[in-house]
Design an enzyme around this catalytic site. Structure first.
Site, PDB file in Angstrom:
ATOM      1  N   GLU B 182       0.825  -1.211   0.000  1.00  0.00           N
ATOM      2  CA  GLU B 182       0.000   0.000   0.000  1.00  0.00           C
ATOM      3  C   GLU B 182       0.864   1.268   0.000  1.00  0.00           C
ATOM      4  O   GLU B 182       0.618   2.209   0.752  1.00  0.00           O
ATOM      5  CB  GLU B 182      -0.980  -0.042   1.172  1.00  0.00           C
ATOM      6  CG  GLU B 182      -1.902  -1.257   1.062  1.00  0.00           C
ATOM      7  CD  GLU B 182      -3.152  -1.177   1.920  1.00  0.00           C
ATOM      8  OE1 GLU B 182      -3.248  -0.266   2.752  1.00  0.00           O
ATOM      9  OE2 GLU B 182      -4.025  -2.036   1.733  1.00  0.00           O
ATOM     10  N   HIS B 421     -18.701  -8.318   4.885  1.00  0.00           N
ATOM     11  CA  HIS B 421     -17.313  -7.958   5.139  1.00  0.00           C
ATOM     12  C   HIS B 421     -16.737  -8.864   6.213  1.00  0.00           C
ATOM     13  O   HIS B 421     -17.349  -9.054   7.263  1.00  0.00           O
ATOM     14  CB  HIS B 421     -17.230  -6.499   5.605  1.00  0.00           C
ATOM     15  CG  HIS B 421     -15.825  -6.014   5.784  1.00  0.00           C
ATOM     16  ND1 HIS B 421     -15.417  -5.267   6.850  1.00  0.00           N
ATOM     17  CD2 HIS B 421     -14.727  -6.179   5.009  1.00  0.00           C
ATOM     18  CE1 HIS B 421     -14.133  -4.975   6.741  1.00  0.00           C
ATOM     19  NE2 HIS B 421     -13.687  -5.524   5.635  1.00  0.00           N
ATOM     20  N   GLU B 423     -13.386  -8.787   8.045  1.00  0.00           N
ATOM     21  CA  GLU B 423     -12.053  -8.304   8.406  1.00  0.00           C
ATOM     22  C   GLU B 423     -11.444  -9.336   9.347  1.00  0.00           C
ATOM     23  O   GLU B 423     -12.040  -9.678  10.367  1.00  0.00           O
ATOM     24  CB  GLU B 423     -12.134  -6.933   9.089  1.00  0.00           C
ATOM     25  CG  GLU B 423     -10.789  -6.419   9.603  1.00  0.00           C
ATOM     26  CD  GLU B 423      -9.741  -6.345   8.504  1.00  0.00           C
ATOM     27  OE1 GLU B 423      -9.994  -5.732   7.456  1.00  0.00           O
ATOM     28  OE2 GLU B 423      -8.646  -6.937   8.687  1.00  0.00           O
ATOM     29  N   HIS B 491      -8.987  -7.951   0.374  1.00  0.00           N
ATOM     30  CA  HIS B 491      -8.209  -6.744   0.664  1.00  0.00           C
ATOM     31  C   HIS B 491      -6.992  -7.106   1.510  1.00  0.00           C
ATOM     32  O   HIS B 491      -7.049  -8.000   2.339  1.00  0.00           O
ATOM     33  CB  HIS B 491      -9.083  -5.705   1.367  1.00  0.00           C
ATOM     34  CG  HIS B 491      -9.934  -4.950   0.389  1.00  0.00           C
ATOM     35  ND1 HIS B 491      -9.956  -3.585   0.304  1.00  0.00           N
ATOM     36  CD2 HIS B 491     -10.755  -5.398  -0.588  1.00  0.00           C
ATOM     37  CE1 HIS B 491     -10.769  -3.217  -0.672  1.00  0.00           C
ATOM     38  NE2 HIS B 491     -11.279  -4.287  -1.226  1.00  0.00           N
ATOM     39  N   GLU B 516      -8.998   4.866  -0.207  1.00  0.00           N
ATOM     40  CA  GLU B 516      -9.172   5.346   1.164  1.00  0.00           C
ATOM     41  C   GLU B 516      -7.991   6.158   1.659  1.00  0.00           C
ATOM     42  O   GLU B 516      -8.146   6.970   2.571  1.00  0.00           O
ATOM     43  CB  GLU B 516      -9.469   4.190   2.114  1.00  0.00           C
ATOM     44  CG  GLU B 516      -8.302   3.260   2.388  1.00  0.00           C
ATOM     45  CD  GLU B 516      -8.294   2.049   1.476  1.00  0.00           C
ATOM     46  OE1 GLU B 516      -8.773   2.191   0.328  1.00  0.00           O
ATOM     47  OE2 GLU B 516      -7.813   0.994   1.909  1.00  0.00           O
TER      48      GLU B 516
END
Lengths: 712, 712
Positions: B182, B421, B423, B491, B516
């Site tokens: 990232e 989602h 995570e 992700h 983001e």
């Protein structure tokens, strides 16, 4: 529940306010035999000492931990010094509780507790509490971290607990290790501890040696003045196992926790607590064996209805592989590298065939045994060992010659339970992915007990058998098997610490050098089983797999030189001296069928007890015990010795006064000798009563087993 | 299947016998543009070089691996030298296959293949094969190990593949790392690569820097003489990701594999193969974008009936958390440490409430969008981040204000699909334990797509996001979601390598610096999205989450200084320049509702294509592309620029000759500027045909989107 009702009877004494530094706070055991002093020493360092009958057994010893911040990896101010006492409290508790199974039907939990809340003197001070419980036969203490402003997530970088012994005690020890506890117990003075010396540490494949001066717990010690001291831990959950570094000059022992892949010891979050560190002490060796302190320091059972948990005596397709009669794998010699993975061809030596398993079922059924273990039933054994393979076994795919449905039907028709084997080859990640599937498969096919195995390097790679991650894994397996009403027997796990109280479906562990080493290594010494009750068994039952009748293994293969270093009678006595709700009759049906008179003891002996009498014992030399079978008036006696012949004495005063009993005595024959004539036994019967004292002659490496039943 | 039928048309040319050492074996691409030479150099070292149109692009470069024995950890003789050639074979193949979704409806797979079997000259020689596939636009090669006598289980200690470049090329790079990708892409010469320099590597929490001279792949390069070269890998399975160490003197790049907790790179068992190392080359930048070589090097789809896989356009409860309107967690401000774990109290800022989700469902339903993603629906967000916690989320327990059943009913009534989602906070072990339970819960509640996340340190501790264990984890998730007919959007996984061909339910990954970062960091530079198609997207689609209309974030909070470094029109153009079957309309319904004229493009734009035209491109500067929506005659054009205003040229010759189309042009307003006036756009319509060439004015940081539909 009984436990909760009795807790209401606890009475509390609060000693107010913080004691002055350097002032010792004293706690004494209910019977006053044990005194523990705690104080903050120079520079605010927490210290303790222990006395037994006014004699020091633990000199002033340090306490504390080193922490790091989890997110930043930053070292935090030490919790070994610069501390101040915030509060201190003493309470007493005296309750009883009933184990689901065990050596007695009711256990007294009677102690004085000191809780000392300490704080760092620095800004952003961390607070923690050291809790000491002082029992009549020992001490347990642990570190507790409440929820607090300055500490939430943290890494235990090191634990600095010390056990400062008073001298160069005789020690019963195995080398410190991160992965294996399958070493022969050594008997030396502390100053002679040396894990690098091959005579003290035979080679084990998947082990991780780290310090020649370290030993594992349970560590059994005997002082020059005849005190027996045992150091271990209780309730090992969410924390790594503790090894002990031996300072050979000062005889100060320091905790060495098993690290993870990053070198960290534990990842904790408040509220958090460490396992209890335990010191059991007595001037009588038998008191060590009789101690329930480690169980008392564990949490009560989480299984509300334990009616499905059944002590189990079993045979199995297992020893025949160890002696070379058959193999775990189907398509090659064991660990073959020349097999065709897609197109397995039977070698003809596979043990776990439908027909062979039926033979064991027939034998178990005919002799009233509960179960049949089958190893080598699932595909993968051709290439399972030592290669850090993650996906070896799938736990649901049998070899083509093992008919799951038919064996389910057949075992049920014979009222015998099959016991499933889950060898993980150390690949815990693979097992965790498949546990639900595997347990559903078990239940669908009539299995309600599983033997797990962790032979090999652990995956996640870099983790160890005895580190925090695997400690949590074993507990997850205990919890998940419980949720499926499956009983658990874990092989190659971390050494037990009394968790079978909390998870009574966890019947037994291996976690030590078991019987199989006799089949293909230098074997276990005659003293082996006289040491284990003082070391390995302190934490809980072992699936040691006794009952070998064919003691000379050239019977199976003329090239095999190995012999079992006990007599046959001693093999029987082990069913008493090894206290476990899970006991194997490890030899083969065809062996037993030739000696059914001796096998009668294995058929008769109980697995669960209303009472146990630890009659005489000396670690490394001899043990004589008597146990009363649960819910009956039957007693069973076991006496074993090391390489020396001796006479065991059994004072029968534990029998009901005035009652007559028939004692069936399975003894070494007069010419029995573990080296020259191990299989020679004699069986006699006599009427006995509580006034009699039996003298039992034990051969070299021998033993004696007795069943005592009331005369009808 | 088409693929198999066409394979039958393959013709093979076998070049017999072993070539002499030092003699180069030459392979040329079908169109003759690319030549690859292989030979054994001095001391039997395997070497290759690559020429493009007779110009060297890869100087003589080394090949090979370093291995260890798994069981003993013993280093094996190197596979980088002292080798001899056993056999060599060339074949050609020319087939086509149809992707389940993608930028074109049919892909040609046309290459010449050279397989060179090499053997060590030592006793107990290991054999391996290097397979080269030479395509018209590039080269792929890998190492293969057949089943063999002298090698079964082995550790890859190191890979020694080199990419010896011809000069100090311009490079589009991010720092080498074991955990994160990232980073903002940097544009420097190779000699300026420096991952330690803060200007080239903004801080990312969970990353593992290891070598300041290393870069990640896909690495995009441009030579002084105008050649575009891309280095990456294809079919990364059961192996760690490859970083590249840059030698700044020689411009020789060497593979640096991501290690595991023990420092080993991969654990393999024969038959085994490494991922393909890929080199894409052209004198036209657009050819790099149009390349299907990485997909061609992946295995065909394993999903026999892909009818349930549906390209998806979605909104979601997500950007509102990034801009600070709401929070993921229910009971505290994000990452609160002051919450009560047992007794959560609503903070009033929770985003994933039933009412708020219904608002998104209504918007999606009204505008024909397929799905609604909801983050922050499950308990645990109060304390989820960065603390190496293993058990954060359970994936089945919603917050009290998120009504799973009611939302299932409501979404179904509105014909909208909810996207779940998951995570993991990097705790892959925890996720693996719960995947089956989680996916069953999803299916029971109407979810058929999941967005996974791996923010944080990986557990198993010591493993990395990009190491072999996690690479296998991501594939396991793709396989398991496929078994439940669940579509996957991962992700923070390893960078993709074309595996969406094999697992077409794996619609997209993040694996790069997404939108983001604009909400709370220094943001993404205007050139950002002109680089990604040459780097990150080479391996597959990205869930980049474009469509931000409210470009100045002080709208949400007067203290927020951040702005998005694009114009609004560029946000629209990204739906074309980012080729992905999963596209978010990332801004909030209330934002879109104010600009429904511009939102019309997001409603209209397709997700899956019959054809794509890569019209003009220069990495870091501009990209102009046109795509034909699958099964229609509608075209969509996207043009984007970096911080410089410019004119994009769209030659409409791709339209059907003689046909009239209506082009709706979403352009930057004349005064638009990503810094001064980002939201200024203008929408115009005009009739166009295949003979026209459109000139599109792009503002600084701007873009242009066009939808072209046939005049009825």
């Amino acid at each position: 529940m009984l436990y909760k009702r009795l807790l209401a009877a606890v009475f509390a004494v609060v000693i107010g306010a913080a004691a002055l530094a350097q002032t010792k706070t004293t706690v004494t055991s209910p019977n006053k035999n044990i005194t523990l002093n705690f104080w903050l020493g120079d520079n605010g360092a927490p210290m303790y000492e222990v006395l037994y009958k006014n004699k020091s057994i633990m000199l002033p010893s340090g306490l504390g931990l080193e922490l790091k911040e989890t997110m930043t990896d930053k070292v935090l101010p030490s919790l070994t010094n610069n501390l101040t006492e915030v509060a201190s409290m003493q309470i007493s508790s005296n309750t009883t509780w009933k184990p689901v199974w065990g050596d007695v039907k009711e256990i007294r939990d009677n102690y004085t507790q000191l809780s000392v809340k300490l704080s760092q003197k620095t800004a952003e001070a961390i607070e923690f509490t050291i809790v000491f419980k002082v029992f009549d036969d020992g001490v347990g203490f642990r570190y507790e971290f409440a929820e607090q402003k300055n500490l939430k997530h943290f890494i235990v970088a090191d634990e600095k607990t010390e056990f400062h012994l008073t001298g160069n005690h005789k020690a019963f020890w195995i080398p410190g290790d991160y992965d294996s506890n399958e070493f022969s117990p050594n008997v030396t003075s502390l100053s002679e501890v040396n894990g690098e010396d091959p005579k003290y540490a035979a080679s084990i494949f998947a082990h991780q040696f780290f310090d020649k001066d370290a030993v594992q717990t349970p560590l059994m010690l005997k002082s020059a003045d005849g005190l027996y001291i045992n150091i271990h831990e209780a309730a090992l959950v969410n924390y790594p196992a503790m090894n002990l570094h031996v300072d050979k000059a000062s005889f100060n022992l320091t905790s060495k926790l098993v690290p993870d892949a990053l070198g960290n010891k534990a990842y904790l979050q408040t509220p958090a607590k460490t396992p209890w560190r335990t010191i059991i002490v007595s001037d009588k060796a038998t008191d060590i064996l009789a101690s329930h302190t480690i169980l008392n320091l564990n949490e009560p059972s989480v299984i509300k209805d334990p009616s499905w948990i059944k002590p189990t005596k079993y045979v199995g397709v297992w020893w025949e592989m160890h002696v070379g009669k058959s193999t775990w794998d189907y398509a090659g010699s064991q660990n073959a590298t020349n097999f065709d993975t897609k197109n397995l061809k039977a070698s003809g030596k596979h043990g776990a065939t439908t027909a062979n398993v039926k033979r064991y079922i027939d034998f178990a059924s005919k002799n009233g045994l509960d179960g049949v273990l089958v190893e080598g039933w699932n595909v993968g054994w051709e290439d399972w060992f030592g290669q850090y393979k993650e996906n070896v076994f799938d736990f649901v795919t049998p070899y083509p010659d093992f008919d799951v449905k038919e064996l389910h039907r057949y075992a049920a028709s014979k009222k015998v339970k099959l016991i499933m084997h889950h060898e993980t080859s150390g690949s815990a990640t693979n097992y965790e992915r498949q546990m639900d599937t595997a347990y559903r498969f078990m239940k669908a096919n009539g299995y309600d007990a599983v033997k797990t195995g962790y032979v090999g390097h652990i995956i996640p790679r870099g983790e160890h058998h005895d580190g925090q991650w695997m400690v949590n894994h074993y507990v997850r397996v205990a919890q998940k098997t419980a949720s499926y009403k499956i009983m658990l027997d874990a092989h190659e796990p971390v050494r037990p610490t009394g968790l079978s109280r909390t998870y009574p479906n966890w019947l037994a562990c291996e976690a030590a050098r078991g019987m199989e080493f006799n089949a293909w290594s230098e074997g276990n010494k005659p003293r082996h089983e006289t040491i284990f009750p003082f070391t390995r068994f302190m934490g809980g039952p072992m699936d040691y797999t006794p009952g070998i009748f064919q003691l000379e293994l050239n019977y199976w293969d003329k090239n095999k030189k190995e012999t079992i270093h006990t007599t046959l009678a001693k093999q029987l006595a082990l069913y008493v001296t090894i206290c476990s709700p899970l006991q194997m009759a490890a030899d083969l049906p065809e062996v037993y069928e030739k000696k059914m008179d001796a096998f009668q003891f294995i058929k008769d002996v109980a697995l669960d007890w209303d009472d146990s009498k630890y009659l005489e014992a000396e670690p490394g030399e001899y043990i004589t015990e008597a146990r009363k079978a649960k819910g009956t008036n039957n007693w069973f006696v076991g006496a074993i010795t090391n390489e020396n012949a001796r006479t065991a004495t059994v004072d029968l005063s534990f029998l009901d006064a005035g009652k007559k009993y028939t004692a069936t005595i399975y003894a070494d024959a007069d010419d029995a000798d573990f080296e020259k004539n191990p299989a020679a036994y004699k069986i006699s019967k006599q009427v006995v009563d509580s006034k009699m004292i039996l003298s039992l002659k034990l051969a070299r490496g021998g033993g004696c087993a007795i069943s005592i039943t009331p005369v009808k």
